[in-house]
Design an enzyme around this catalytic site. Sequence first.
Site, PDB file in Angstrom:
ATOM      1  N   SER A 179       0.855  -1.097   0.059  1.00 18.58           N
ATOM      2  CA  SER A 179      -0.010  -0.066   0.013  1.00 18.58           C
ATOM      3  C   SER A 179       0.810   1.304   0.165  1.00 18.58           C
ATOM      4  CB  SER A 179      -0.729   0.067   1.205  1.00 18.58           C
ATOM      5  OG  SER A 179      -1.703   1.139   1.420  1.00 18.58           O
TER       6      SER A 179
ATOM      7  N   TYR B 219      -2.093  -1.231  10.494  1.00 17.23           N
ATOM      8  CA  TYR B 219      -1.880  -1.458   9.087  1.00 17.23           C
ATOM      9  C   TYR B 219      -0.668  -0.794   8.568  1.00 17.23           C
ATOM     10  CZ  TYR B 219      -3.916  -1.170   4.252  1.00 17.23           C
ATOM     11  OH  TYR B 219      -3.980  -1.351   2.798  1.00 17.23           O
TER      12      TYR B 219
HETATM   13  P1  NAD Z   1     -11.344  -6.158  -0.292  1.00 15.67           P
HETATM   14  O1  NAD Z   1     -11.865  -6.152   1.168  1.00 15.67           O
HETATM   15  O2  NAD Z   1     -12.190  -5.892  -1.301  1.00 15.67           O
HETATM   16  O3  NAD Z   1     -10.562  -7.551  -0.410  1.00 15.67           O
HETATM   17  C1  NAD Z   1      -9.806  -8.354   0.753  1.00 15.67           C
HETATM   18  C2  NAD Z   1      -9.885  -9.881   0.245  1.00 15.67           C
HETATM   19  O4  NAD Z   1      -9.024 -10.591   1.437  1.00 15.67           O
HETATM   20  C3  NAD Z   1     -10.904 -10.521   0.308  1.00 15.67           C
HETATM   21  O5  NAD Z   1     -11.210 -11.543  -0.717  1.00 15.67           O
HETATM   22  C4  NAD Z   1     -11.217 -11.624   1.397  1.00 15.67           C
HETATM   23  O6  NAD Z   1     -11.688 -12.431   1.267  1.00 15.67           O
HETATM   24  C5  NAD Z   1      -9.731 -11.499   1.922  1.00 15.67           C
HETATM   25  N1  NAD Z   1      -9.569 -11.875   3.461  1.00 15.67           N
HETATM   26  C6  NAD Z   1     -10.277 -11.083   4.379  1.00 15.67           C
HETATM   27  N2  NAD Z   1      -9.725 -11.468   5.449  1.00 15.67           N
HETATM   28  C7  NAD Z   1      -9.167 -12.592   5.244  1.00 15.67           C
HETATM   29  C8  NAD Z   1      -8.887 -13.918   6.117  1.00 15.67           C
HETATM   30  N3  NAD Z   1      -9.046 -13.713   7.174  1.00 15.67           N
HETATM   31  N4  NAD Z   1      -8.108 -14.670   5.458  1.00 15.67           N
HETATM   32  C9  NAD Z   1      -8.059 -14.975   4.026  1.00 15.67           C
HETATM   33  N5  NAD Z   1      -8.511 -13.950   3.389  1.00 15.67           N
HETATM   34  C10 NAD Z   1      -9.105 -13.007   3.899  1.00 15.67           C
HETATM   35  O7  NAD Z   1      -9.770  -5.273  -0.275  1.00 15.67           O
HETATM   36  P2  NAD Z   1      -8.550  -5.027  -1.528  1.00 15.67           P
HETATM   37  O8  NAD Z   1      -8.937  -3.375  -1.606  1.00 15.67           O
HETATM   38  O9  NAD Z   1      -9.342  -5.758  -2.841  1.00 15.67           O
HETATM   39  O10 NAD Z   1      -7.763  -5.217  -0.741  1.00 15.67           O
HETATM   40  C11 NAD Z   1      -6.458  -6.023  -1.379  1.00 15.67           C
HETATM   41  C12 NAD Z   1      -5.290  -5.635  -0.805  1.00 15.67           C
HETATM   42  O11 NAD Z   1      -4.986  -4.428  -1.466  1.00 15.67           O
HETATM   43  C13 NAD Z   1      -5.302  -5.685   0.705  1.00 15.67           C
HETATM   44  O12 NAD Z   1      -4.054  -6.389   1.002  1.00 15.67           O
HETATM   45  C14 NAD Z   1      -5.189  -4.171   0.896  1.00 15.67           C
HETATM   46  O13 NAD Z   1      -4.682  -3.592   2.050  1.00 15.67           O
HETATM   47  C15 NAD Z   1      -4.580  -3.573  -0.384  1.00 15.67           C
HETATM   48  N6  NAD Z   1      -4.910  -2.096  -0.660  1.00 15.67           N
HETATM   49  C16 NAD Z   1      -6.071  -1.824  -1.021  1.00 15.67           C
HETATM   50  C17 NAD Z   1      -6.378  -0.339  -1.236  1.00 15.67           C
HETATM   51  C18 NAD Z   1      -7.683   0.082  -1.339  1.00 15.67           C
HETATM   52  O14 NAD Z   1      -7.867   1.289  -1.525  1.00 15.67           O
HETATM   53  N7  NAD Z   1      -8.619  -0.611  -1.888  1.00 15.67           N
HETATM   54  C19 NAD Z   1      -5.080   0.623  -0.987  1.00 15.67           C
HETATM   55  C20 NAD Z   1      -3.834  -0.063  -0.741  1.00 15.67           C
HETATM   56  C21 NAD Z   1      -3.796  -1.587  -0.507  1.00 15.67           C
END
Ligand code: NAD
Length: 258
Positions: A140, A153
């Site tokens: 991130s 985080y």
């Molecule tokens: P999201 O919430 O849409 O998806 C998260 C995924 O993680 C889901 O498929 C869920 O099933 C899985 N998950 C959650 N808890 C879990 C557990 N206990 N065991 C196994 N799997 C689990 O979020 P996203 O935005 O698609 O996030 C994906 C990655 O991107 C994350 O690591 C997040 O930190 C990172 N990220 C997201 C953003 C954003 O703005 N969306 C920004 C920077 C980084």
Amino acid sequence: MLKTRVALITGSTQGIGLAVARKLAAAGLRVIIHGIESVSDGERLAGEIGDKRFVGYIRADLSNSDEALELIERAEKLFGGVDILVNNAGIQHVAPIEEFTLAKWDKVLSINLTAPFLLMKACLGGMRARGWGRIINVASVHGLIGSANKSAYLAAKHGLVGLTKGVALEMATSGVTANCICPGFTDTPILEAQIKAKAAAVGGSYQEGVQELLREKQPNMTLLPPAQIAAAVEFLCGDDAAGITGIAMPIDGGWTAQ
Ligand code: NAD
């Protein structure tokens, strides 16, 4: 070349992970999607992405280290050696440090940092033996710079960036690369709570909440489409990216340029 590869993408039932799974499946790879949804829901989703000879689903709760430890073995039983590991699963919790509970800290750290460590440990030996591999860790902007109220985080994502650099160096002559992608605000469900809190603070709509969130941090004033993150993952998987290792690539609409 990529078509013969097997990719495991954690947390790929929605959001960024699902976009990555769709992109790699469309490129002809065998893809394992993963999440905490039921096996029937996960297999239905896998079936929407591709034929079951090419796309499978494994359920594993990555907050449980035993389930994390077993995931690579289960993936290898499904499609053979994992060539590409995308550590994408992640959760967020927003609270001032004085109110941040140890339970929340442990949960964020276990899913966002400990699980990638365990999964890399489990699959790097096979990658090294085959002389080819790709680790892509979805960190991130919060792996590079700070924000208030995100202590766990920030610790997890900064930790993941450091861990990835170390792995890249350990694997430097093995044909295996390890990199982080550092997204800014991306249009996925993980942002919902933060958007609703912003909307409530200004007494506005969900869309006004989005604009408030962006105004504070992301100069392009647009939530990133998950497909753009997936495109970068696909590039890092390719042989043209063989010389890229140990980097933390921001895709952030200008956030970290400030
Ligand atoms: P999201 O919430 O849409 O998806 C998260 C995924 O993680 C889901 O498929 C869920 O099933 C899985 N998950 C959650 N808890 C879990 C557990 N206990 N065991 C196994 N799997 C689990 O979020 P996203 O935005 O698609 O996030 C994906 C990655 O991107 C994350 O690591 C997040 O930190 C990172 N990220 C997201 C953003 C954003 O703005 N969306 C920004 C920077 C980084």
